[in-house]
Design an enzyme around this catalytic site. Structure first.
Site, PDB file in Angstrom:
ATOM      1  N   GLN A 126       0.834  -1.207   0.000  1.00 58.78           N
ATOM      2  CA  GLN A 126       0.000   0.000   0.000  1.00 58.78           C
ATOM      3  C   GLN A 126       0.863   1.250   0.000  1.00 58.78           C
ATOM      4  O   GLN A 126       1.603   1.495   0.952  1.00 58.78           O
ATOM      5  CB  GLN A 126      -0.931   0.016   1.217  1.00 58.78           C
ATOM      6  CG  GLN A 126      -1.891   1.199   1.219  1.00 58.78           C
ATOM      7  CD  GLN A 126      -2.741   1.247   2.464  1.00 58.78           C
ATOM      8  OE1 GLN A 126      -2.218   1.295   3.576  1.00 58.78           O
ATOM      9  NE2 GLN A 126      -4.052   1.255   2.307  1.00 58.78           N
ATOM     10  N   SER A 161       4.434  -1.481   3.743  1.00 57.34           N
ATOM     11  CA  SER A 161       4.691  -2.827   4.268  1.00 57.34           C
ATOM     12  C   SER A 161       4.987  -3.825   3.160  1.00 57.34           C
ATOM     13  O   SER A 161       4.240  -3.919   2.184  1.00 57.34           O
ATOM     14  CB  SER A 161       3.486  -3.314   5.077  1.00 57.34           C
ATOM     15  OG  SER A 161       3.236  -2.463   6.164  1.00 57.34           O
ATOM     16  N   GLU A 244     -10.223  -2.168   5.194  1.00 57.52           N
ATOM     17  CA  GLU A 244      -9.167  -2.362   6.181  1.00 57.52           C
ATOM     18  C   GLU A 244      -9.725  -2.327   7.594  1.00 57.52           C
ATOM     19  O   GLU A 244      -9.332  -3.126   8.452  1.00 57.52           O
ATOM     20  CB  GLU A 244      -8.109  -1.276   6.013  1.00 57.52           C
ATOM     21  CG  GLU A 244      -6.963  -1.371   6.998  1.00 57.52           C
ATOM     22  CD  GLU A 244      -5.973  -0.226   6.844  1.00 57.52           C
ATOM     23  OE1 GLU A 244      -4.805  -0.502   6.578  1.00 57.52           O
ATOM     24  OE2 GLU A 244      -6.397   0.940   6.978  1.00 57.52           O
TER      25      GLU A 244
END
Length: 378
Positions: A126, A161, A244
């Site tokens: 992301q 990440s 999310e």
């Protein structure tokens, strides 16, 4: 909502439990920064796909099973009960890139990317946060300039990440610098192997490179990679964040419940449960975990009725990260030096320092709850 009353769900749960008993990897996930991490995660997801357990609530035309979110939750519960590996570097792909494409992507984008995600072929990252745009995401400055049938991307992202292992990224860029900060943004699919993409891993406090800083130097991306449309990226990003903070990461929340029960069993077996102070703290944590399970079921119930996730998902996320902090502190206090041997508490102790910051600080989350849920003034 009770998930165990339906005969169909009981049969489904038993089928899932049996499959997991026979297929959960016996070897632990590698703790290195090499390609074996991706290989391990990819193999586990490929095994689930071949067994018919990937994308349980995704449409069959994209490789899923076309079942309901309720069956998906049952699968999550059995995963954590079996101590199966998590999503690993596929967390973004399954948690919000895939769900975002399902609701906002073109048919071409869905047909190409969703089956690859389910088969464990393409991990995603992301690209949202920037050095000066974290919780205030709309302040981002990474530019996307239209040049013919391409977007030329220039800028940088941080806290990306697993970028070093990923094939694709969900990237949010500014395409209209003259618009207000929540407008003029575009959500696009970034091929992380394109020329001009420079990925620099960041070693975290636990010694592992969870995150990266990524630089984009005039990276040329085809306009077919834009999700929804140019300058409507904030709306698409809200779909991503809804996934999310909503059902997309139910498995991680349910895992906290299992961890509390493990601590209780340990305290009972070692006699620590006779200490009133320890028993009280464990009781508080178990009550919080039960509340979190209820919140998870509430989200499933809401989604089942076709309602879009609202601002209450922010409250659930805020509650989750506070429980993470509470639980890891409690585990370290109870286990003491034994936590060095009982995986995964020592690593969680270090990693969970970031829990109240990642994905929007808990203070920002509380502001959102106050304004949008409770109706308080800014």
């Amino acid at each position: 909502m009770e998930l165990d009353t339906s005969p169909h769900l009981k049969d489904f749960r038993e089928e899932a439990r049996t499959w997991l008993e026979e297929n959960v990897p016996g070897e632990r996930r590698p703790e290195s920064d090499g390609p074996e991490v991706r290989e391990y995660d990819a193999e586990w997801h490929r095994r689930q796909y071949e067994g018919g357990w990937a994308g349980i609530d995704w449409e069959p035309e994209y490789g899923g099973r076309g079942l309901s979110l309720i069956e998906q939750v049952v699968w999550y519960e059995e995963l954590v009960r079996a101590k199966a590996p998590g999503r690993g570097i596929f967390s973004v792909a399954f948690g919000h890139a895939g769900p975002t494409l399902i609701v906002r992507g073109s048919e071409q984008q869905k047909a190409f990317h969703l089956p690859k995600i389910l088969k464990g072929e393409t991990p995603w990252c992301q690209g949202f946060s920037e050095p000066d745009a974290g919780s205030d995401l709309a302040s981002l400055r990474t530019r996307g300039v239209v040049d013919g049938d391409e977007l030329v991307i220039t800028g940088s992202k941080i806290w990306t990440s697993y970028a070093q292992w990923c094939d694709y990224g969900e990237l949010l860029v500014r395409t209209d610098p003259d618009a207000s900060k929540h407008k003029g943004l575009t959500w696009l699919i970034m091929d992380m192997r394109l020329p001009g993409v420079d990925i620099r891993p960041i070693t975290s406090i636990d010694g592992w490179p969870h995150n990266c800083e990524v630089f984009y130097d005039e990276v040329r991306v085809p306009l077919t990679s834009v999700v929804d449309r140019i300058d409507n990226g904030w709306s698409v990003a809200m779909s991503t964040l809804a996934a999310e903070r909503g059902p997309g990461f139910l498995d991680q929340r349910l895992e906290l419940i299992v961890m509390v029960d493990e601590l209780i069993d340990h305290a009972r077996g070692t006699g620590l449960l006779r200490d009133d102070a320890v028993a009280d703290r464990l009781a508080d944590a178990r009550a919080a975990a039960a509340a979190l399970r209820s919140m998870a079921y509430y989200q499933v119930s809401t989604a089942k009725k076709g309602e879009s996730p609202g601002a209450e998902t922010t409250a659930i996320r805020a509650f989750t990260v506070q429980l993470q902090e509470q639980l890891t502190r409690l585990a370290i206090d109870i286990l003491g030096a034994g936590a060095l041997e009982w995986h995964p508490w020592t690593r969680r102790w270090l990693v969970d320092f970031a829990a109240p910051i990642a994905g929007g600080t808990k203070d920002i989350l509380k502001n959102i709850i106050g304004e949008r849920v409770q109706g308080l003034p800014r």
